[in-house]
Design a protein around this motif. Sequence first.
Motif, short mmCIF file in Angstrom:
data_model
loop_
_atom_site.label_atom_id
_atom_site.label_comp_id
_atom_site.label_asym_id
_atom_site.label_seq_id
_atom_site.Cartn_x
_atom_site.Cartn_y
_atom_site.Cartn_z
N UNK A 27 6.82 9.47 -11.76
CA UNK A 27 7.01 10.17 -10.48
C UNK A 27 8.43 9.86 -10.04
N UNK A 28 9.30 10.84 -10.10
CA UNK A 28 10.69 10.59 -9.70
C UNK A 28 11.15 11.63 -8.69
N UNK A 29 12.33 11.39 -8.12
CA UNK A 29 12.80 12.24 -7.02
C UNK A 29 12.00 11.93 -5.74
N UNK A 30 11.45 10.72 -5.66
CA UNK A 30 10.58 10.37 -4.53
C UNK A 30 11.34 10.24 -3.22
N UNK A 31 12.66 10.10 -3.31
CA UNK A 31 13.46 9.97 -2.10
C UNK A 31 14.00 11.31 -1.60
N UNK A 32 13.58 12.39 -2.23
CA UNK A 32 14.13 13.70 -1.89
C UNK A 32 13.36 14.39 -0.77
N UNK A 33 12.49 13.67 -0.10
CA UNK A 33 11.73 14.24 1.00
C UNK A 33 10.25 14.28 0.71
N UNK A 79 7.98 16.59 0.65
CA UNK A 79 7.42 17.64 -0.24
C UNK A 79 7.71 17.33 -1.70
N UNK A 80 8.93 16.87 -1.96
CA UNK A 80 9.31 16.52 -3.33
C UNK A 80 8.46 15.34 -3.80
N UNK A 81 8.23 14.38 -2.90
CA UNK A 81 7.42 13.22 -3.27
C UNK A 81 5.99 13.66 -3.59
N UNK A 82 5.44 14.49 -2.74
CA UNK A 82 4.07 14.96 -2.96
C UNK A 82 3.96 15.71 -4.30
N UNK A 83 4.96 16.55 -4.56
CA UNK A 83 4.92 17.33 -5.82
C UNK A 83 5.00 16.41 -7.03
N UNK A 84 5.85 15.38 -6.93
CA UNK A 84 5.98 14.44 -8.06
C UNK A 84 4.68 13.67 -8.29
N UNK A 85 4.03 13.29 -7.18
CA UNK A 85 2.77 12.53 -7.32
C UNK A 85 1.65 13.42 -7.86
N UNK A 86 1.62 14.66 -7.40
CA UNK A 86 0.59 15.59 -7.90
C UNK A 86 0.75 15.78 -9.41
N UNK A 87 2.01 15.94 -9.84
CA UNK A 87 2.27 16.13 -11.27
C UNK A 87 1.86 14.88 -12.07
N UNK A 146 0.80 -1.23 0.00
CA UNK A 146 0.00 0.00 0.00
C UNK A 146 0.84 1.28 0.00
N UNK A 147 2.14 1.16 0.29
CA UNK A 147 2.99 2.36 0.26
C UNK A 147 3.61 2.63 -1.11
N UNK A 148 3.24 1.84 -2.06
CA UNK A 148 3.87 1.93 -3.38
C UNK A 148 3.34 3.09 -4.22
N UNK A 149 4.26 3.87 -4.74
CA UNK A 149 3.88 4.97 -5.63
C UNK A 149 3.41 4.43 -6.98
N UNK A 150 4.12 3.44 -7.53
CA UNK A 150 3.75 2.93 -8.86
C UNK A 150 2.40 2.22 -8.82
N UNK A 151 2.09 1.56 -7.69
CA UNK A 151 0.77 0.91 -7.57
C UNK A 151 -0.34 1.96 -7.54
N UNK A 177 10.59 6.33 -9.10
CA UNK A 177 11.99 6.14 -8.74
C UNK A 177 12.42 7.19 -7.71
N UNK A 178 13.40 6.79 -6.91
CA UNK A 178 13.81 7.65 -5.81
C UNK A 178 14.60 8.85 -6.26
N UNK A 179 15.45 8.66 -7.24
CA UNK A 179 16.33 9.71 -7.74
C UNK A 179 15.73 10.32 -9.01
N UNK A 180 16.48 11.22 -9.63
CA UNK A 180 16.05 11.88 -10.86
C UNK A 180 17.02 11.48 -11.97
N UNK A 181 16.46 11.13 -13.13
CA UNK A 181 17.29 10.59 -14.22
C UNK A 181 17.11 11.36 -15.52
#
Length: 202
Positions: free
Chosen positions: A176-182, A184-192, A13-18, A139-143
């Motif tokens: 959704x990337x940069x998910x490991x950057x905190x 706020x960054x995770x929330x912003x990536x998911x919103x996008x 249930x914690x999965x972003x991709x799911x 992904x946790x980082x940005x590529x």
Amino acid sequence: MQLLHIDSSVLGPNSASRALSAEIAARQVALHPGMTVIHRDLATDAALHLSSAHLAAWQGGPIEDALLGADLAKGGAYLEELLTSDIVVIGAPMYNFSIPSQLKAWIDRVVVAGKTFRYGANGAEGLLKHKKVFIASSRGNVYTPGSAAAALEHHESYLTGVLSFIGLTDVTIVRAEGLAFGPEAKEAAMVKARANIAAMAA
Ligand SMILES: Cc1cc2nc3c(=O)[nH]c(=O)nc-3n(C[C@H](O)[C@H](O)[C@H](O)COP(=O)(O)O)c2cc1C
């Protein structure tokens, strides 16, 4: 119409991709009412790694092991589900710079000579046509090209490459990337990513 929804994250249930793959599937069902949905959760029920016994069975050898027989049937079902689906949604987290091994095990069952690709005088030809693919990439980082980690991007590039090989070239990535950057960054990536899903047209 039929939609094949595949998940491969081990984070439940914690999965972003799911979360994103479920929203893509729901959006596609809303766009195509009445569509049948098949869900494959590869994290709870993955195929075995290919072995010499699998290859021997494919060449007509006897199947004396019940576990092998069940696994071959599972692989056959994977292939049939892909062949008969119009839309494929793949939840694909990045693990160690590529896709989860469970998703690779699925790929090993659907990239099949004579079924999804063939070699001829002009090289390789993908045999799947007229299917749309959506990848929920997390992904946790940005590529992004030019970023420090860009050279380690073997995730979307691998997945889109192998899908293209079997003819699946109509691929939309919801990332959704940069998910490991905190948080706020995770929330912003998911919103996008969610905004991209909401904007999807038929
Ligand atoms: C086993 C494992 C390996 C990971 N490897 C990478 C990696 O190589 N690069 C990266 O950017 N993030 C990596 N991550 C972070 C995930 O990509 C990130 O947590 C993402 O949200 C996972 O998607 P999910 O939430 O759907 O499982 C890894 C996470 C796990 C659990």
